[in-house]
Design a protein around this motif. Sequence first.
Motif, mmCIF file in Angstrom:
data_model
loop_
_atom_site.group_PDB
_atom_site.id
_atom_site.type_symbol
_atom_site.label_atom_id
_atom_site.label_comp_id
_atom_site.label_asym_id
_atom_site.label_seq_id
_atom_site.Cartn_x
_atom_site.Cartn_y
_atom_site.Cartn_z
ATOM 1 N N ARG A 213 0.805 -1.240 0.040
ATOM 2 C CA ARG A 213 0.043 -0.008 -0.064
ATOM 3 C C ARG A 213 0.908 1.298 -0.122
ATOM 4 O O ARG A 213 0.463 2.378 -0.500
ATOM 5 N N GLY A 214 2.102 1.345 0.466
ATOM 6 C CA GLY A 214 2.788 2.274 0.619
ATOM 7 C C GLY A 214 3.621 2.521 -0.999
ATOM 8 O O GLY A 214 4.108 3.780 -0.923
ATOM 9 N N GLY A 215 3.474 1.756 -1.759
ATOM 10 C CA GLY A 215 4.123 1.838 -2.965
ATOM 11 C C GLY A 215 3.287 2.736 -3.743
ATOM 12 O O GLY A 215 2.037 3.120 -3.696
ATOM 13 N N GLN A 216 3.951 3.195 -5.046
ATOM 14 C CA GLN A 216 3.094 3.938 -6.193
ATOM 15 C C GLN A 216 3.853 3.611 -7.342
ATOM 16 O O GLN A 216 4.979 3.738 -7.677
ATOM 17 N N VAL A 217 2.837 3.527 -8.309
ATOM 18 C CA VAL A 217 2.993 3.195 -9.675
ATOM 19 C C VAL A 217 2.315 4.043 -10.616
ATOM 20 O O VAL A 217 1.120 4.576 -10.490
ATOM 21 N N TRP A 218 2.992 4.719 -11.592
ATOM 22 C CA TRP A 218 2.222 5.532 -12.650
ATOM 23 C C TRP A 218 2.553 4.991 -13.988
ATOM 24 O O TRP A 218 3.726 4.347 -14.326
ATOM 25 N N LEU A 219 1.509 4.927 -14.687
ATOM 26 C CA LEU A 219 1.422 4.359 -16.049
ATOM 27 C C LEU A 219 1.256 5.471 -17.005
ATOM 28 O O LEU A 219 0.452 6.290 -16.948
ATOM 29 N N THR A 220 2.369 5.731 -17.880
ATOM 30 C CA THR A 220 2.224 6.774 -18.815
ATOM 31 C C THR A 220 2.378 6.591 -20.207
ATOM 32 O O THR A 220 3.100 5.427 -20.308
ATOM 33 N N ASP A 221 2.028 7.365 -21.029
ATOM 34 C CA ASP A 221 2.187 6.989 -22.478
ATOM 35 C C ASP A 221 1.725 8.341 -23.386
ATOM 36 O O ASP A 221 0.698 8.886 -22.847
ATOM 37 N N ILE A 222 2.432 8.499 -24.365
ATOM 38 C CA ILE A 222 2.097 9.751 -25.111
ATOM 39 C C ILE A 222 0.723 9.450 -25.964
ATOM 40 O O ILE A 222 0.106 10.465 -26.469
ATOM 41 N N ASN A 223 0.307 8.214 -26.003
ATOM 42 C CA ASN A 223 -0.642 7.725 -27.248
ATOM 43 C C ASN A 223 -1.812 7.628 -26.337
ATOM 44 O O ASN A 223 -1.821 6.748 -25.635
ATOM 45 N N ASN A 224 -2.858 8.292 -26.221
ATOM 46 C CA ASN A 224 -4.044 8.298 -25.554
ATOM 47 C C ASN A 224 -4.927 6.943 -25.843
ATOM 48 O O ASN A 224 -5.415 6.321 -24.903
ATOM 49 N N ALA A 225 -4.808 6.309 -26.941
ATOM 50 C CA ALA A 225 -5.616 5.075 -27.396
ATOM 51 C C ALA A 225 -5.096 3.926 -26.571
ATOM 52 O O ALA A 225 -5.798 3.236 -26.143
ATOM 53 N N MET A 226 -3.646 3.820 -26.329
ATOM 54 C CA MET A 226 -2.765 2.993 -25.761
ATOM 55 C C MET A 226 -3.009 3.095 -24.153
ATOM 56 O O MET A 226 -3.213 2.221 -23.649
ATOM 57 N N LEU A 227 -3.134 4.307 -23.983
ATOM 58 C CA LEU A 227 -3.256 4.450 -22.231
ATOM 59 C C LEU A 227 -4.638 4.295 -21.894
ATOM 60 O O LEU A 227 -4.704 3.729 -20.707
ATOM 61 N N THR A 228 -5.686 4.503 -22.722
ATOM 62 C CA THR A 228 -6.755 4.298 -22.504
ATOM 63 C C THR A 228 -6.931 2.648 -22.178
ATOM 64 O O THR A 228 -7.929 2.301 -21.423
#
Length: 246
Positions: free
Chosen positions: A85-100
């Motif tokens: 619970r103390g961890g943190q994950v960020w998912l990022t991408d420049i492409n909206n279709a892939m990120l969605t």
Amino acid sequence: MSDRGTTHFGFEEVAESDKAQRVADVFDSVAQRYDLMNDLMSGGLHRLWKAFTIAKSGVREDSRILDVAGGTGDLALAFARKLGRGGQVWLTDINNAMLTRGRDRLCDRGVMVRVAQCDAEKLPFPDDYFDCVTVAFGLRNMTHKNSALAEMRRVLRPGGRLLVLEFSQVWKPLAPAYDFYSFKVIPRLGQLITRDEGSYRYLAESIRVHPDQEGLKSLMEQAGLERVEYFNLALGVVALHRGFKF
């Protein structure tokens, strides 16, 4: 990049200003069948390569992790399940279709991570923030790889590490068979599954113009990363590079 103002889009030389949109068009086209194609193209091996990346990440339950060009979220999902619970994950991408697509996949599995659409060359995060930054099969699509690597190093805390999982230079005796598979089989598979042969021809071409194992190691060192090493997987079809910030 060759001459100033131009860069590679596969084997084609295009204006730097055009590449981002060309790459965006590729991933807009393949996003919905991206995971299926990964399984078919690699025979499922991409799952083992990503598991190896997780194993080499050295993350702990309270780590902060940034997955750059994370697409449909395989690494982000694995990291989220590994952290507490103390961890943190960020998912990022420049492409909206892939990120969605990635966000929805993780939500369907009951996993919530932080999500941001952003350019790897201009990351919207503070200096010295993350314990680990990863980029899997995304670096070769970036226009200015040196700038992206420097940004990834910037957001790493001292002692943090960057892991780059990417297609690389295959063992030479295997090269003819690999070329046949890349340029004859994969585009036809892409046409059959996604109705988009051209995007998968670009995939094969982009691998050939991407730096090899030693070339990427050098780029990472030029970006200021230290103790850079790489691990060849599947006879060099893929390599995992790891570098540290001190």
